[in-house]
Scaffold this motif. Sequence first.
Motif, PDB file in Angstrom:
ATOM      1  N   ALA A  28      66.883 -60.096   9.056  1.00 58.98           N
ATOM      2  CA  ALA A  28      67.257 -60.338   7.678  1.00 58.98           C
ATOM      3  C   ALA A  28      68.008 -61.621   7.270  1.00 58.98           C
ATOM      4  CB  ALA A  28      68.455 -59.168   7.548  1.00 58.98           C
ATOM      5  N   GLU A  29      68.147 -62.093   6.111  1.00 62.05           N
ATOM      6  CA  GLU A  29      68.606 -63.407   5.699  1.00 62.05           C
ATOM      7  C   GLU A  29      68.496 -64.431   6.658  1.00 62.05           C
ATOM      8  OE1 GLU A  29      72.805 -61.659   5.208  1.00 62.05           O
ATOM      9  OE2 GLU A  29      72.040 -61.195   3.180  1.00 62.05           O
ATOM     10  N   PRO A  30      67.231 -64.765   6.794  1.00 62.80           N
ATOM     11  CA  PRO A  30      67.135 -65.807   7.910  1.00 62.80           C
ATOM     12  C   PRO A  30      67.644 -67.079   7.727  1.00 62.80           C
ATOM     13  CG  PRO A  30      65.040 -65.410   6.573  1.00 62.80           C
ATOM     14  CD  PRO A  30      66.175 -64.448   6.195  1.00 62.80           C
ATOM     15  N   ARG A  31      67.771 -67.640   6.520  1.00 62.62           N
ATOM     16  CA  ARG A  31      68.330 -69.186   6.240  1.00 62.62           C
ATOM     17  C   ARG A  31      69.880 -68.918   6.644  1.00 62.62           C
ATOM     18  NH1 ARG A  31      66.201 -74.195   5.466  1.00 62.62           N
ATOM     19  NH2 ARG A  31      67.955 -75.285   5.192  1.00 62.62           N
ATOM     20  N   THR A  32      70.377 -68.050   5.931  1.00 57.43           N
ATOM     21  CA  THR A  32      71.831 -67.529   6.078  1.00 57.43           C
ATOM     22  C   THR A  32      72.327 -67.710   7.342  1.00 57.43           C
ATOM     23  OG1 THR A  32      72.025 -66.749   3.719  1.00 57.43           O
ATOM     24  CG2 THR A  32      73.826 -66.534   4.994  1.00 57.43           C
ATOM     25  N   SER A  33      71.622 -66.596   8.367  1.00 54.83           N
ATOM     26  CA  SER A  33      71.842 -66.229   9.515  1.00 54.83           C
ATOM     27  C   SER A  33      71.813 -67.755  10.587  1.00 54.83           C
ATOM     28  CB  SER A  33      71.128 -65.400  10.133  1.00 54.83           C
ATOM     29  OG  SER A  33      70.796 -64.112   9.599  1.00 54.83           O
ATOM     30  N   ALA A  34      70.764 -68.523  10.245  1.00 56.14           N
ATOM     31  CA  ALA A  34      70.616 -69.865  10.909  1.00 56.14           C
ATOM     32  C   ALA A  34      71.759 -70.710  10.534  1.00 56.14           C
ATOM     33  CB  ALA A  34      69.127 -70.501  10.727  1.00 56.14           C
ATOM     34  N   GLU A  35      72.193 -70.780   9.295  1.00 53.79           N
ATOM     35  CA  GLU A  35      73.364 -71.863   9.000  1.00 53.79           C
ATOM     36  C   GLU A  35      74.592 -71.303   9.348  1.00 53.79           C
ATOM     37  OE1 GLU A  35      71.481 -73.184   4.651  1.00 53.79           O
ATOM     38  OE2 GLU A  35      73.061 -72.034   4.746  1.00 53.79           O
ATOM     39  N   VAL A  36      74.917 -70.150   9.166  1.00 50.50           N
ATOM     40  CA  VAL A  36      76.161 -69.526   9.840  1.00 50.50           C
ATOM     41  C   VAL A  36      76.300 -69.755  11.486  1.00 50.50           C
ATOM     42  CG1 VAL A  36      77.738 -67.513  10.012  1.00 50.50           C
ATOM     43  CG2 VAL A  36      76.568 -68.030   7.719  1.00 50.50           C
ATOM     44  N   LEU A  37      75.346 -69.466  12.004  1.00 50.66           N
ATOM     45  CA  LEU A  37      75.348 -69.643  13.500  1.00 50.66           C
ATOM     46  C   LEU A  37      75.244 -71.028  13.903  1.00 50.66           C
ATOM     47  CD1 LEU A  37      72.973 -66.506  14.496  1.00 50.66           C
ATOM     48  CD2 LEU A  37      75.448 -66.583  14.780  1.00 50.66           C
ATOM     49  N   LEU A  38      74.895 -72.029  13.279  1.00 56.76           N
ATOM     50  CA  LEU A  38      74.771 -73.145  13.824  1.00 56.76           C
ATOM     51  C   LEU A  38      76.150 -73.951  13.498  1.00 56.76           C
ATOM     52  CD1 LEU A  38      73.355 -75.580  15.144  1.00 56.76           C
ATOM     53  CD2 LEU A  38      72.219 -76.079  12.994  1.00 56.76           C
ATOM     54  N   ALA A  39      76.647 -73.422  12.100  1.00 56.46           N
ATOM     55  CA  ALA A  39      78.075 -74.171  11.958  1.00 56.46           C
ATOM     56  C   ALA A  39      78.922 -73.665  12.797  1.00 56.46           C
ATOM     57  CB  ALA A  39      78.084 -73.423  10.352  1.00 56.46           C
TER      58      ALA A  39
END
Length: 302
Positions: A28-39
């Motif tokens: 779920a929410e692939p882009r947001t998940s990627a951004e939050v986890l990388l940040a």
Amino acid sequence: MGETRQNPWTILEILRWTTGHFQEKGVAEPRTSAEVLLAHTLGISRLDLYLRHDQPLTPEELARFKAFILRRRAGEPVAYITGHREFWSLDFKVTPAVLIPRPETETLVSSVLEVLKSENGKRKTENGIDWALEVGVGSGAIIITLARELPEMRWLGVDISGPALAVARENAARHEIAGRIHFLRGNLLAPLQPGPRFQLLVANLPYVPRPVWEELPKDIKDFEPQEALLGGVDGLDLIKPLVQAAPGVLSPGGWLALEVADGQAPKVAALMAETGAYEQIEKIPDYLGIERVIRARRRGDY
Ligand SMILES: C[S@@+](CC[C@H](N)C(=O)[O-])C[C@H]1O[C@@H](n2cnc3c(N)ncnc32)[C@H](O)[C@@H]1O
């Protein structure tokens, strides 16, 4: 990410790859998940990811991020991986012992502020102090937000879960509000002395009906605490006794404000009306137009 690369991944490259990978795996929410986890991995903001898009990742950063990707792919909510969640623009620590605060719960907070802020200074107080109570504090998101917004009040927070109370206490300390909130462990109102004392009782109790809970997405059902979500067959196992008992602890004119599930508002309003103890019973919609909060006042003549 399996192939051997000559050059290290840049922030933008790994973000694109991870978003695509999460999409493929149905996260779920692939882009947001990627951004939050990388940040979170890099200790920078999401905006910084784009400002520093061509910065290469070190092997250590890449290894940390890969471990987060695997956890998210297995369904673990982003907030449990990072250990944080924003609510009312405040940062809260979250662990798997507590429900992750939801944006719709901000409706419960605003519905309480709407009535209590307008009564500021006009309330009848007990020994000169206005007391408020939250039942089911979880991370403490509601009680801490309200205590910051209503600095003249004193607060009592109850939860049945010891580990949840530990998180709430830590959040209260982080927000420098611990001196005005006292936490107690127990079932609903059982830890309290009876007697009309509170100007406010606010609660976001477990309200998910069992058939709905069975169908919840894996991210919620397998990771968030069942005792924070499940409210029995019709979802009202805890809300019903609280509605019935609350007049015993509310001051005359004190407010009861409850978060409810989609479709429960008319039933809860009817339960309140049946007691004969409440007036001004109101259903308040959230930002999606769902009747999310029931707010009522204890009658002065009850
Ligand atoms: C839906 S969560 C809400 C957490 C937090 N207030 C929020 O809105 O994010 C419900 C909370 O109620 C607590 N709880 C469940 N049963 C309870 C009971 N019988 N008495 C007191 N608290 C209870 C759970 O441990 C959980 O922390």
